[in-house]
Motif scaffolding. Sequence first.
Motif, PDB file in Angstrom:
ATOM      1  N   ASP A 124       0.678  -1.348  -0.058  1.00  0.00           N
ATOM      2  CA  ASP A 124      -0.014  -0.034  -0.055  1.00  0.00           C
ATOM      3  C   ASP A 124       0.911   1.226   0.009  1.00  0.00           C
ATOM      4  N   ARG A 145      -2.130 -11.021   0.291  1.00  0.00           N
ATOM      5  CA  ARG A 145      -3.335 -10.167   0.140  1.00  0.00           C
ATOM      6  C   ARG A 145      -4.135 -10.000   1.369  1.00  0.00           C
ATOM      7  N   GLN A 146      -4.291 -11.150   2.172  1.00  0.00           N
ATOM      8  CA  GLN A 146      -5.192 -11.383   3.122  1.00  0.00           C
ATOM      9  C   GLN A 146      -4.506 -10.345   4.445  1.00  0.00           C
ATOM     10  N   ALA A 149      -5.126  -6.741   3.514  1.00  0.00           N
ATOM     11  CA  ALA A 149      -6.508  -6.480   3.704  1.00  0.00           C
ATOM     12  C   ALA A 149      -6.628  -6.252   5.370  1.00  0.00           C
ATOM     13  N   ARG A 150      -6.113  -7.142   5.859  1.00  0.00           N
ATOM     14  CA  ARG A 150      -6.433  -6.953   7.321  1.00  0.00           C
ATOM     15  C   ARG A 150      -5.655  -5.983   8.211  1.00  0.00           C
ATOM     16  N   ARG A 152      -4.925  -3.213   6.592  1.00  0.00           N
ATOM     17  CA  ARG A 152      -5.793  -1.873   5.931  1.00  0.00           C
ATOM     18  C   ARG A 152      -6.964  -1.554   6.786  1.00  0.00           C
ATOM     19  N   ARG A 156      -7.205   2.127   8.981  1.00  0.00           N
ATOM     20  CA  ARG A 156      -7.983   2.960   8.156  1.00  0.00           C
ATOM     21  C   ARG A 156      -8.259   4.241   8.807  1.00  0.00           C
TER      22      ARG A 156
END
Length: 286
Positions: A124, A145-146, A149-150, A152, A156
């Motif tokens: 990212d 990817r997981q 995503a976790r 992120r 956030r």
Amino acid sequence: MAQGTHRDAVVSFAPLRPRLIRVAYRMLGSVADAEDVVQEAFIRWMDVDREAVREPEAYLRRTVTRLCLDQLKSARHSRETYVGPWLPDPVVEDAEDEEDVTLPLMLALERLSPLERAAFLLHDVFGVGFEEIAGTIDRDPAACRQLAARARMHVREARPRYRLGKQRGLEIASAFFAASRSGDMTALGAMLAQDVSMHSDGGGKRPAAVVPVLGLRQVMQVHKALAVLFGKYGSTLVRVGLINGLPGFVTREADGEFQTTALDIEDGRITGIYVMRNPDKLRHLH
């Protein structure tokens, strides 16, 4: 090792060093540790068959990330036993951070596992593909990817909702310095949000609050007491600038040591005050 070979290693490594330092610092939050990790990567770079390395930057980024993961494992205990709030080393910059990694985001990264942190930063922040990340952290691309995503999802709220203009931010920082040092509580209070928080890192080596100060009334009380000390002993402005992506300033305090103050600002009001007083984390500013 032949001098020519050493020179070749230096020439190929030097242009990549600033980028590698940024990766290591984002991972570790320590300037000295980041520099040590990158130096270790350079030593390893001298010993490899560089002609066989097709992408030096990717190879060195992988080496630095793995060294950082090893370092983070040993850093866990020291963070848990740290005296008072832990803040990353302050980095004073003239230009806005191209990666948009501000101090609140770096604090949010502390709550991630080392692998989540690596996946999030590499993908990212630094734009690295998941195939390369998979080879770096020894996980398959789907798992990477997981992890990202976790991560992120957890960070956030710490990502800036909008970018405050640099000049406006520095004006607010200058006004905050003037009001806090002069004891103008009316001007100071007008700059602060109701839910403002103050975090000061002394590392047990200089006086600092051992817990975050939360809320407008409490933060104002602290600054009212501090203004008396500033008036009695002085506080000299060294420079105003961006500190870990936030508007702030560097001062020299009565004990002769540096101090940095970074301000998180939303909708024109200061929501976070981050004060670094630990001399070990300020040494690189000299």
